[in-house]
Design an enzyme around this catalytic site. Structure first.
Site, PDB file in Angstrom:
ATOM      1  N   GLY A  23       0.831  -1.210   0.000  1.00  0.00           N
ATOM      2  CA  GLY A  23       0.000   0.000   0.000  1.00  0.00           C
ATOM      3  C   GLY A  23       0.862   1.256   0.000  1.00  0.00           C
ATOM      4  O   GLY A  23       0.597   2.216  -0.737  1.00  0.00           O
ATOM      5  N   HIS A  24       1.925   1.248   0.811  1.00  0.00           N
ATOM      6  CA  HIS A  24       2.814   2.415   0.849  1.00  0.00           C
ATOM      7  C   HIS A  24       3.569   2.558  -0.474  1.00  0.00           C
ATOM      8  O   HIS A  24       3.782   3.672  -0.959  1.00  0.00           O
ATOM      9  CB  HIS A  24       3.831   2.281   1.979  1.00  0.00           C
ATOM     10  CG  HIS A  24       3.229   2.288   3.344  1.00  0.00           C
ATOM     11  ND1 HIS A  24       3.106   1.161   4.099  1.00  0.00           N
ATOM     12  CD2 HIS A  24       2.709   3.302   4.085  1.00  0.00           C
ATOM     13  CE1 HIS A  24       2.560   1.466   5.266  1.00  0.00           C
ATOM     14  NE2 HIS A  24       2.294   2.760   5.280  1.00  0.00           N
TER      15      HIS A  24
ATOM     16  N   SER B  30      -0.721  -1.933   8.265  1.00  0.00           N
ATOM     17  CA  SER B  30       0.290  -2.469   9.193  1.00  0.00           C
ATOM     18  C   SER B  30      -0.387  -3.216  10.325  1.00  0.00           C
ATOM     19  O   SER B  30       0.187  -4.125  10.921  1.00  0.00           O
ATOM     20  CB  SER B  30       1.131  -1.334   9.769  1.00  0.00           C
ATOM     21  OG  SER B  30       1.760  -0.657   8.717  1.00  0.00           O
TER      22      SER B  30
END
Ligand code: PAF
Length: 283
Positions: free
Chosen positions: A36-37, A188
């Site tokens: 995602g990051h 996370s």
């Protein structure tokens, strides 16, 4: 990729790029990076010529009983992922660099209204911590553009409002949520899930989609859609904080003519609190 830990060093790098006329894109993160990051860095690459990412677990946005101390910290792996995603500069300051007088006594930025609803109701002070650190990071990095994930839809709305209200010269871009193959939004905090909890977690996205389908078909029974979402999540073993239909731009409850809506939820299971949302346009 260069790695710096001081405000002075970030400014030195960014100001040198600016003198060359380069457009600087920024992705703030709390580290423990996942796909995602990486997608945020990729989005940044479409909007800038030099890329900065920050890795900073911000104490101000965690409540007293939340997971600040245990929040996963993986600095070496984060640096590797950022470098291979094409990041030019990683800023990973210590807490005392960002809050020299301590986070408790620091000047705060509050976005009223938007910060108090939905997640703000269940995590008092959380969004004040987010808007404060993002304002500080914007002053430190001085980016032209900053990218945030749409998974944190309320956070994105708050940052957009802060930037507009404080006339910050930063273009804020929202990047689409990245999901595992079964629909679970990447986070996370997914690593707090046991195998059994992970197996039911995709129900969150499925329930949001079911609500969005009703809205897209013209169903105007908002209270019934919200109730149904809560019931489905409870039956699957979640403890939902909320399941809500809101107007996308300002998170107000939908007025009859509003077309751009978002369905949002936060639901707890085991040690994890998961959030997700789906945007929908009404006919
Ligand atoms: O979304 C996050 O990871 C954090 O809230 C942010 C924007 C980096 C501020 O600490």
């Amino acid at each position: 990729m260069d790695t710096v830990t001081t405000i002075a060093a970030v400014r030195e790098h960014v100001r040198a790029w600016r003198r060359q006329g380069l457009r600087v894109a920024f992705v703030p993160t709390m580290g423990n990076l996942h796909a995602g990051h990486v997608s945020l860095i990729e989005a940044a690459r479409r909007h800038g010529e030099r890329f900065v990412a920050s890795i900073f677990v911000n104490p101000m946005q965690f409540g007293p009983n939340e997971d600040f101390a245990h929040y996963p910290r993986t600095p070496l792996e984060d640096a590797r992922m950022l470098a291979s995603a094409g990041c030019d500069l990683m800023f990973s300051p210590e807490v005392r660099e960002v809050y020299p007088n301590g986070a408790e006594r620091a000047t705060r930025v509050e976005v009223p209204g938007l910060s108090r609803v939905l997640c703000g109701e269940f995590r008092p002070g959380h969004f004040e911590g987010v808007s404060t650190v993002v304002a500080k990071l914007f002053h430190i990095v001085e980016p032209d553009v900053a990218v945030f994930g749409e998974k944190d839809f309320q956070q994105l709305a708050i940052i957009r409002r802060m930037v507009a209200d404080l006339c910050m010269p930063v273009e804020v871009i929202g990047a689409p949520t990245v999901r595992d193959a079964d629909g679970l939004a990447m986070s996370s905090r997914n690593q707090y899930l046991t195998a059994q909890e992970r197996s039911v977690a995709p129900i969150i996205y499925a329930t949001l989609q079911a609500a969005a389908t009703r809205l897209a078909a013209g169903d105007a029974e908002i209270a019934s859609i919200e109730r149904c979402g809560v019931q489905t999540l409870e039956q699957a073993g979640f403890r939902p904080d909320y399941f809500a239909v809101r107007e996308a731009p300002d998170l107000n409850p939908p007025s009859p003519g509003a077309r751009n809506l978002v369905v949002l939820t936060a639901a707890r299971v085991g040690k994890a609190r998961l959030i997700d949302n789906v945007q929908v346009t009404r006919p």
